[in-house]
Scaffold this motif. Structure first.
Motif, PDB file in Angstrom:
ATOM      1  N   SER A 123       0.831  -1.201   0.000  1.00  0.00           N
ATOM      2  CA  SER A 123       0.000   0.000   0.000  1.00  0.00           C
ATOM      3  C   SER A 123       0.867   1.253   0.000  1.00  0.00           C
ATOM      4  O   SER A 123       2.090   1.197   0.181  1.00  0.00           O
ATOM      5  CB  SER A 123      -0.896   0.007   1.239  1.00  0.00           C
ATOM      6  N   LEU A 124       0.209   2.397  -0.167  1.00  0.00           N
ATOM      7  CA  LEU A 124       0.924   3.675  -0.090  1.00  0.00           C
ATOM      8  C   LEU A 124       1.526   3.864   1.298  1.00  0.00           C
ATOM      9  O   LEU A 124       2.647   4.357   1.434  1.00  0.00           O
ATOM     10  CB  LEU A 124      -0.024   4.828  -0.427  1.00  0.00           C
ATOM     11  N   ALA A 125       0.811   3.463   2.325  1.00  0.00           N
ATOM     12  CA  ALA A 125       1.317   3.576   3.695  1.00  0.00           C
ATOM     13  C   ALA A 125       2.583   2.734   3.873  1.00  0.00           C
ATOM     14  O   ALA A 125       3.530   3.152   4.552  1.00  0.00           O
ATOM     15  CB  ALA A 125       0.248   3.150   4.698  1.00  0.00           C
ATOM     16  N   GLU A 126       2.613   1.564   3.267  1.00  0.00           N
ATOM     17  CA  GLU A 126       3.785   0.707   3.376  1.00  0.00           C
ATOM     18  C   GLU A 126       4.978   1.319   2.642  1.00  0.00           C
ATOM     19  O   GLU A 126       6.118   1.249   3.116  1.00  0.00           O
ATOM     20  CB  GLU A 126       3.459  -0.682   2.836  1.00  0.00           C
ATOM     21  N   LEU A 127       4.721   1.938   1.499  1.00  0.00           N
ATOM     22  CA  LEU A 127       5.796   2.614   0.773  1.00  0.00           C
ATOM     23  C   LEU A 127       6.383   3.743   1.612  1.00  0.00           C
ATOM     24  O   LEU A 127       7.605   3.863   1.747  1.00  0.00           O
ATOM     25  CB  LEU A 127       5.269   3.160  -0.556  1.00  0.00           C
ATOM     26  N   TYR A 128       5.522   4.559   2.210  1.00  0.00           N
ATOM     27  CA  TYR A 128       6.030   5.669   3.024  1.00  0.00           C
ATOM     28  C   TYR A 128       6.686   5.188   4.313  1.00  0.00           C
ATOM     29  O   TYR A 128       7.609   5.832   4.830  1.00  0.00           O
ATOM     30  CB  TYR A 128       4.918   6.665   3.324  1.00  0.00           C
ATOM     31  N   ALA A 129       6.247   4.045   4.836  1.00  0.00           N
ATOM     32  CA  ALA A 129       6.917   3.476   6.010  1.00  0.00           C
ATOM     33  C   ALA A 129       8.350   3.101   5.664  1.00  0.00           C
ATOM     34  O   ALA A 129       9.258   3.213   6.502  1.00  0.00           O
ATOM     35  CB  ALA A 129       6.154   2.246   6.512  1.00  0.00           C
ATOM     36  N   ALA A 130       8.576   2.665   4.414  1.00  0.00           N
ATOM     37  CA  ALA A 130       9.926   2.327   3.966  1.00  0.00           C
ATOM     38  C   ALA A 130      10.753   3.572   3.650  1.00  0.00           C
ATOM     39  O   ALA A 130      11.975   3.586   3.848  1.00  0.00           O
ATOM     40  CB  ALA A 130       9.847   1.422   2.731  1.00  0.00           C
ATOM     41  N   GLN A 185      -3.686   6.265   9.928  1.00  0.00           N
ATOM     42  CA  GLN A 185      -4.834   6.362  10.843  1.00  0.00           C
ATOM     43  C   GLN A 185      -5.909   5.301  10.592  1.00  0.00           C
ATOM     44  O   GLN A 185      -6.412   4.700  11.538  1.00  0.00           O
ATOM     45  CB  GLN A 185      -5.434   7.765  10.765  1.00  0.00           C
ATOM     46  N   PRO A 186      -6.283   5.006   9.328  1.00  0.00           N
ATOM     47  CA  PRO A 186      -7.342   4.019   9.105  1.00  0.00           C
ATOM     48  C   PRO A 186      -6.856   2.570   9.071  1.00  0.00           C
ATOM     49  O   PRO A 186      -7.674   1.654   8.866  1.00  0.00           O
ATOM     50  CB  PRO A 186      -7.909   4.422   7.740  1.00  0.00           C
ATOM     51  N   LEU A 187      -5.561   2.323   9.273  1.00  0.00           N
ATOM     52  CA  LEU A 187      -5.037   0.969   9.164  1.00  0.00           C
ATOM     53  C   LEU A 187      -5.489   0.096  10.331  1.00  0.00           C
ATOM     54  O   LEU A 187      -5.670   0.573  11.453  1.00  0.00           O
ATOM     55  CB  LEU A 187      -3.505   0.991   9.116  1.00  0.00           C
ATOM     56  N   THR A 188      -5.657  -1.171  10.066  1.00  0.00           N
ATOM     57  CA  THR A 188      -5.976  -2.136  11.113  1.00  0.00           C
ATOM     58  C   THR A 188      -4.715  -2.426  11.925  1.00  0.00           C
ATOM     59  O   THR A 188      -3.591  -2.124  11.475  1.00  0.00           O
ATOM     60  CB  THR A 188      -6.484  -3.444  10.504  1.00  0.00           C
ATOM     61  N   PRO A 189      -4.831  -3.020  13.112  1.00  0.00           N
ATOM     62  CA  PRO A 189      -3.638  -3.386  13.886  1.00  0.00           C
ATOM     63  C   PRO A 189      -2.662  -4.247  13.091  1.00  0.00           C
ATOM     64  O   PRO A 189      -1.442  -4.055  13.190  1.00  0.00           O
ATOM     65  CB  PRO A 189      -4.214  -4.132  15.083  1.00  0.00           C
ATOM     66  N   ALA A 190      -3.178  -5.178  12.307  1.00  0.00           N
ATOM     67  CA  ALA A 190      -2.299  -6.039  11.517  1.00  0.00           C
ATOM     68  C   ALA A 190      -1.567  -5.235  10.447  1.00  0.00           C
ATOM     69  O   ALA A 190      -0.372  -5.456  10.189  1.00  0.00           O
ATOM     70  CB  ALA A 190      -3.108  -7.160  10.863  1.00  0.00           C
ATOM     71  N   ALA A 195       3.444  -2.333   8.590  1.00  0.00           N
ATOM     72  CA  ALA A 195       4.118  -1.074   8.279  1.00  0.00           C
ATOM     73  C   ALA A 195       5.278  -0.829   9.239  1.00  0.00           C
ATOM     74  O   ALA A 195       6.345  -0.357   8.839  1.00  0.00           O
ATOM     75  CB  ALA A 195       3.127   0.080   8.318  1.00  0.00           C
ATOM     76  N   GLY A 196       5.072  -1.158  10.506  1.00  0.00           N
ATOM     77  CA  GLY A 196       6.144  -0.996  11.491  1.00  0.00           C
ATOM     78  C   GLY A 196       7.325  -1.898  11.203  1.00  0.00           C
ATOM     79  O   GLY A 196       8.489  -1.500  11.377  1.00  0.00           O
ATOM     80  N   HIS A 197       7.044  -3.108  10.753  1.00  0.00           N
ATOM     81  CA  HIS A 197       8.124  -4.031  10.392  1.00  0.00           C
ATOM     82  C   HIS A 197       8.909  -3.487   9.205  1.00  0.00           C
ATOM     83  O   HIS A 197      10.151  -3.561   9.173  1.00  0.00           O
ATOM     84  CB  HIS A 197       7.543  -5.404  10.051  1.00  0.00           C
ATOM     85  N   ILE A 198       8.217  -2.922   8.240  1.00  0.00           N
ATOM     86  CA  ILE A 198       8.873  -2.317   7.075  1.00  0.00           C
ATOM     87  C   ILE A 198       9.761  -1.155   7.506  1.00  0.00           C
ATOM     88  O   ILE A 198      10.907  -1.017   7.049  1.00  0.00           O
ATOM     89  CB  ILE A 198       7.817  -1.851   6.050  1.00  0.00           C
ATOM     90  N   PHE A 199       9.251  -0.309   8.393  1.00  0.00           N
ATOM     91  CA  PHE A 199      10.020   0.827   8.904  1.00  0.00           C
ATOM     92  C   PHE A 199      11.309   0.335   9.572  1.00  0.00           C
ATOM     93  O   PHE A 199      12.390   0.887   9.342  1.00  0.00           O
ATOM     94  CB  PHE A 199       9.177   1.621   9.901  1.00  0.00           C
ATOM     95  N   THR A 200      11.203  -0.721  10.383  1.00  0.00           N
ATOM     96  CA  THR A 200      12.378  -1.254  11.070  1.00  0.00           C
ATOM     97  C   THR A 200      13.392  -1.807  10.077  1.00  0.00           C
ATOM     98  O   THR A 200      14.603  -1.581  10.215  1.00  0.00           O
ATOM     99  CB  THR A 200      11.963  -2.359  12.059  1.00  0.00           C
ATOM    100  N   THR A 201      12.923  -2.522   9.064  1.00  0.00           N
ATOM    101  CA  THR A 201      13.831  -3.078   8.063  1.00  0.00           C
ATOM    102  C   THR A 201      14.560  -1.963   7.314  1.00  0.00           C
ATOM    103  O   THR A 201      15.779  -2.039   7.097  1.00  0.00           O
ATOM    104  CB  THR A 201      13.061  -3.961   7.076  1.00  0.00           C
ATOM    105  N   ALA A 202      13.829  -0.920   6.931  1.00  0.00           N
ATOM    106  CA  ALA A 202      14.461   0.204   6.242  1.00  0.00           C
ATOM    107  C   ALA A 202      15.469   0.911   7.149  1.00  0.00           C
ATOM    108  O   ALA A 202      16.517   1.376   6.690  1.00  0.00           O
ATOM    109  CB  ALA A 202      13.401   1.180   5.749  1.00  0.00           C
TER     110      ALA A 202
END
Length: 218
Positions: A123-130, A185-190, A195-202
């Motif tokens: 998703s776009l959120a996942e891209l920005y998390a990276a 904001q609208p993302l589910t906990p999962a 997204a948090g895992h992606i942020f950590t990897t980046a």
């Protein structure tokens, strides 16, 4: 707690390994070997090319004109930065021919392709998390050096430090934070967990990029 603050907290200890990396600390003290800094500058030029691609992809992944405008503004800023980077490299004795001939390091390939893959498949959120660790980390680094170190006019890396400590860059990081928080904001906990895992990897890959600079490795 905002999503970005939560991502940073969850990425520990990797976040500290990134923003207080030995490359950063030695740059702050002015003891970083100039050969390491030049190597970093040449690799960063290639990174900026892929960074542009990331925001171009963000435009494509956007779901409304506001998101598209944000991506476009970021892309334009990076395209402007590339010209400034070429001029800055020239001041360090690195001509355009040398920049264009630079081989892409393994660390850079792994990092940039990971971010682009997150955007292509997620998703776009996942891209920005990276994308986020780059700007948010450099803003923290610039702010930390300015607050904790004495940077006089003879400091060899003063221009680089000033760039990321500058109020305009700091404000851009704040705006990026708000944008990502709204995306999440609208993302589910999962979805937030992913997204948090992606942020950590980046973040881990940002630290590896500093390793590459410090070791002058390809």
């Amino acid at each position: 707690m905002s999503s970005t603050a939560q991502f940073i907290r969850q990425s520990e200890p990797h976040w500290q390994a990134y923003v207080r990396h030995d490359f950063v600390c030695r740059l702050a003290d002015g003891t970083l070997p100039q050969a390491c800094f030049r190597h970093y500058l040449k690799q960063d030029y290639i990174y900026l090319f892929h960074y542009s691609r990331m925001f171009a992809l963000a435009m494509y992944k956007s779901e409304n004109f506001t998101q598209m405008q944000t991506a476009r503004d970021s892309l334009n800023a990076v395209l402007d930065e590339i010209q400034l980077h070429i001029a800055f490299c020239r001041e360090w004795g690195i001509g355009e021919a040398e920049l264009f001939a630079e081989q892409e390091s393994s660390a850079l390939i792994a990092y940039t392709r990971y971010v682009l893959d997150c955007g292509l498949t997620g998703s776009l959120a996942e891209l920005y998390a990276a994308i986020a660790p780059c700007m948010l980390g450099y803003a923290e680094i610039g702010r930390w050096i300015k607050e904790e170190r004495q940077i006089d006019e003879n400091h060899p890396y003063r221009a680089w430090i000033d760039t990321y400590a500058d109020s305009a860059f700091q404000q851009s990081a704040v705006e990026m934070t708000h944008f990502i928080d709204n995306l999440c904001q609208p993302l589910t906990p999962a979805q937030l967990e992913k997204a948090g895992h992606i942020f950590t990897t980046a973040t881990r890959m940002e630290a590896a990029f500093w390793d590459m600079g410090l070791n002058c490795s390809l």
